[in-house]
Write a protein that holds these residues in place. Structure first.
Motif, PDB file in Angstrom:
ATOM      1  N   LYS A  16       0.735  -1.237  -0.134  1.00 57.72           N
ATOM      2  CA  LYS A  16      -0.180  -0.049  -0.005  1.00 57.72           C
ATOM      3  C   LYS A  16       0.817   1.410   0.135  1.00 57.72           C
ATOM      4  O   LYS A  16       0.619   2.163  -0.871  1.00 57.72           O
ATOM      5  N   SER A  17       1.708   1.287   0.737  1.00 61.51           N
ATOM      6  CA  SER A  17       2.616   2.602   0.946  1.00 61.51           C
ATOM      7  C   SER A  17       3.549   2.896  -0.138  1.00 61.51           C
ATOM      8  O   SER A  17       3.480   3.917  -0.667  1.00 61.51           O
ATOM      9  N   THR A  18       4.120   1.805  -0.762  1.00 60.97           N
ATOM     10  CA  THR A  18       4.860   1.709  -1.701  1.00 60.97           C
ATOM     11  C   THR A  18       3.870   2.311  -2.851  1.00 60.97           C
ATOM     12  O   THR A  18       4.666   3.115  -3.709  1.00 60.97           O
ATOM     13  N   THR A  39      -2.041   8.024   6.821  1.00 62.55           N
ATOM     14  CA  THR A  39      -3.349   7.741   7.765  1.00 62.55           C
ATOM     15  C   THR A  39      -2.841   6.450   8.838  1.00 62.55           C
ATOM     16  O   THR A  39      -3.489   6.024   9.635  1.00 62.55           O
ATOM     17  N   ASP A  40      -1.435   5.840   8.544  1.00 65.94           N
ATOM     18  CA  ASP A  40      -1.311   4.819   9.425  1.00 65.94           C
ATOM     19  C   ASP A  40      -0.421   5.390  10.575  1.00 65.94           C
ATOM     20  O   ASP A  40       0.667   5.036  10.727  1.00 65.94           O
ATOM     21  N   ILE A  41      -1.335   5.672  11.569  1.00 66.04           N
ATOM     22  CA  ILE A  41      -0.716   6.360  12.681  1.00 66.04           C
ATOM     23  C   ILE A  41      -0.149   5.495  13.459  1.00 66.04           C
ATOM     24  O   ILE A  41      -0.823   4.403  13.884  1.00 66.04           O
ATOM     25  N   ARG A  44       3.682   5.115  10.604  1.00 71.43           N
ATOM     26  CA  ARG A  44       4.045   5.641   9.616  1.00 71.43           C
ATOM     27  C   ARG A  44       5.370   5.383   8.797  1.00 71.43           C
ATOM     28  O   ARG A  44       6.368   4.830   9.401  1.00 71.43           O
ATOM     29  N   ASN A  45       5.121   5.271   7.646  1.00 70.64           N
ATOM     30  CA  ASN A  45       6.481   4.918   6.757  1.00 70.64           C
ATOM     31  C   ASN A  45       6.417   5.577   5.374  1.00 70.64           C
ATOM     32  O   ASN A  45       7.485   5.460   4.599  1.00 70.64           O
ATOM     33  N   LEU A  46       5.402   6.250   5.159  1.00 75.02           N
ATOM     34  CA  LEU A  46       5.398   6.976   3.796  1.00 75.02           C
ATOM     35  C   LEU A  46       6.414   7.927   3.623  1.00 75.02           C
ATOM     36  O   LEU A  46       7.111   8.232   2.574  1.00 75.02           O
ATOM     37  N   ILE A 118      -4.722   8.653  -0.229  1.00 72.02           N
ATOM     38  CA  ILE A 118      -4.708   8.363   1.265  1.00 72.02           C
ATOM     39  C   ILE A 118      -4.198   7.146   1.264  1.00 72.02           C
ATOM     40  O   ILE A 118      -4.668   5.970   1.222  1.00 72.02           O
ATOM     41  N   ASP A 119      -2.864   6.924   2.201  1.00 73.84           N
ATOM     42  CA  ASP A 119      -2.148   5.602   2.350  1.00 73.84           C
ATOM     43  C   ASP A 119      -2.948   4.793   3.789  1.00 73.84           C
ATOM     44  O   ASP A 119      -3.050   5.827   4.910  1.00 73.84           O
ATOM     45  N   SER A 120      -3.727   3.919   3.699  1.00 72.36           N
ATOM     46  CA  SER A 120      -4.311   3.273   4.788  1.00 72.36           C
ATOM     47  C   SER A 120      -3.492   2.362   5.544  1.00 72.36           C
ATOM     48  O   SER A 120      -2.400   1.675   5.143  1.00 72.36           O
TER      49      SER A 120
HETATM   50 MG   LIG Z   1       2.090   0.883   4.738  1.00 72.25          MG
END
Ligand SMILES: [Mg+2]
Ligand SMILES: Nc1ncnc2c1ncn2[C@@H]1O[C@H](COP(=O)(O)OP(=O)(O)O)[C@@H](O)[C@H]1O
Lengths: 264, 224
Positions: A16-18, A39-41, A44-46, A118-120
């Motif tokens: 997802k993030s990639t 939004t990956d509180i 986070r890694n974006l 939006i990265d989830s």
């Molecule tokens: Mg991710």
């Protein structure tokens, strides 16, 4: 008014993030104003994938708690002028932000940006619901494995329930030799189970992992298939009709590609 | 089907609270999702003082699990207090065959489609998805998940699918999973599952008339 697109999957670690980083960057390279919203509180890694970690001052939670203005938390990308990142908070958890708050934030961001990606987080609990609440459209990521497809199916059902219109599918980490040996599902198998439109197929490529570790999304440099796949996906998001990449030169595959063109 | 669609859930205000009328002709799962939608959507309407709720299900007899689900939906609104769930006494036509209900769409992982009677689904049932009826299940699509026909004990119920590749089949109270070695050739084409000697058997569709002669179609015989 721009458009918000949530990138989701159910299962964790499927890309997802990639994918968010790469299609966001590709959309910006194509001349759009883009905001990446992590939004990956707590996980986070974006920011790391974008190589922007050391520029973070404020984050998503600061914004919704009104500790700062949205503009103050936006980090401008090093390479693309039209690309910004709104990082997640690392120290809080998913309950730090509500669906109403995210809806407000995406609304504000859409005033400013053409695309809000939006990265989830993984899962289907609160973090997922929050991420989805701000989205006009959804992209579902699945790798060609049973477990991933099953989770994607679950997520598609939930997206329909949350009234996020017709989600689109990206099949990630596709390995054609494994399909040939029978060790991996073929793309059309995945599409036939999930019964949603295919937005693109991204090959499994070590370069993607490399690029992620360098904090440089692969679309920026690499001329290979993976980079091309992301750029094509960005084009399809903008409504262009682009044929699917031939990941492998084999007649059977080409015939299938033709079948997919309708999905483009 | 030129009928005007009635809402599945009609809400009326009465002098001592709210009356919820649940349409008996629609599958209960459809009613539930409409109810959930209504309870979730108009959030501000519901945030009032405590209100007595009466629920009328028409001629529909609801099962214990359906009632539980119903109560669960209402529990999301703390101020709505269920006072009664009423079902009309079975009317004369109570035993009438309601005909086949036709529904379109995919039943995805985690979703449950329940219906009282025979169901024709135009779409797939995916792994992790469930279809449960009191009658027979016909799937015009791939059945890859779980199907339970004859959910209240009807042993004559059958399960048929264009592609019968279930993770599990249940008819009445018999459970079966396809043998691991099911050949593709065996499952190609239309197949159906039925109950015989308390076991679930699978056969080609064209054998159905032999197994259920009472529903066999015959030339020159007008029906209806
Ligand atoms: Mg991710
Ligand atoms: N197409 C791909 N080919 C190879 N590795 C990939 C690909 N997509 C993602 N990865 C790798 O998979 C891992 C998980 O990806 P990530 O984007 O963090 O997943 P998620 O956000 O869904 O948890 C990372 O190490 C990433 O580099």
């Amino acid at each position: 008014m721009g458009e918000s697109i949530v990138v989701t999957s159910g299962k964790g670690g499927v890309g997802k993030s990639t994918t968010s980083a790469n299609i966001g960057t590709a959309l910006a390279l194509a001349g759009n104003k883009v905001c990446l919203l992590d939004t990956d509180i707590g996980l986070r890694n974006l920011d790391v994938l974008m190589g922007l970690e050391n520029r973070i001052i404020f984050d998503l939670v600061d914004v919704v708690e009104k500790k700062c203005r949205i503009k103050q938390a936006l980090i401008k990308d090093k390479r693309c002028d039209a690309l910004y990142l709104l990082p997640a908070a690392q120290t809080k958890d998913k309950s730090a932000i509500s669906t109403e708050q995210l809806r407000w934030l995406t609304y504000e961001l859409k005033e400013e940006f053409d695309y809000v990606i939006i990265d989830s987080p993984a899962g289907i609990e609160m973090g997922f619901k929050t991420a989805v609440s701000g989205a006009d459209r959804a992209i579902v990521i699945a790798t060609p494995e049973n477990a991933s497809v099953r989770d994607a199916d679950r997520v598609i059902g939930l997206l329909e329930k949350e009234n996020v219109g017709s989600p689109k599918l990206i099949v990630n980490r596709f390995r054609s030799h494994l399909v040939k040996e029978g060790g991996m599902m073929d793309v059309d198998e995945v599409v036939s189970v999930l019964a949603i439109d295919l937005l693109g197929v991204v090959p499994d490529d070590e370069e993607i992992i490399w690029a992620g570790n360098q904090g440089e999304p692969i679309v920026l440099h690499n001329k290979g298939l993976a980079s091309k796949a992301y750029r094509n996906i960005a084009k399809r998001i903008q409504g262009e009709v682009v044929p699917l990449l031939v990941l492998e030169k084999e007649n059977k595959m080409v015939a299938r590609m033709k079948k997919w063109l309708g999905f483009a | 089907m030129g009928k005007v669609l009635k809402p599945g859930v009609t809400i009326k205000g009465t002098k001592d609270g709210l009356l919820f009328l649940l349409d008996e002709s629609r599958p209960f799962s459809v009613i539930l999702s409409e109810l959930q939608y209504k309870l979730e959507q108009s959030s501000n309407i519901w945030d009032g003082p405590d209100t007595r709720v009466r629920i009328k299900t028409g001629n529909r007899q609801i099962s214990r699990s359906e009632e539980k689900e119903l109560r669960r939906l209402f529990s999301a609104r703390k101020n709505l207090i269920i006072h009664s769930i009423e079902t009309e006494g079975k009317s004369d036509g109570g035993n009438m065959n309601p005909g086949i209900q036709m529904l379109a769409g995919t039943v995805r992982s985690g979703q449950v489609l329940e219906y009282r009677g025979d169901l024709l689904l135009l779409g797939d049932v995916n792994p992790g998805g469930t279809v449960r009826t009191t009658g027979s299940v016909f799937v015009l699509g791939a059945l890859r998940g779980l199907a339970h026909a004859g959910g209240e004990g009807d042993e004559s119920a059958i399960i048929a699918a264009s592609a019968l590749k279930p993770t599990q089949l249940r008819i009445a109270n018999v459970v079966s999973r396809p043998p691991d070695e099911w050949e593709d050739s065996e499952t190609s084409g239309m197949n159906f599952a039925y109950l015989i000697n308390h076991q679930i058997a699978v056969d080609k569709m064209h054998h159905l008339s032999r197994i259920r002669p009472e529903i066999e179609w015959k030339e020159n015989r007008f029906r209806g």
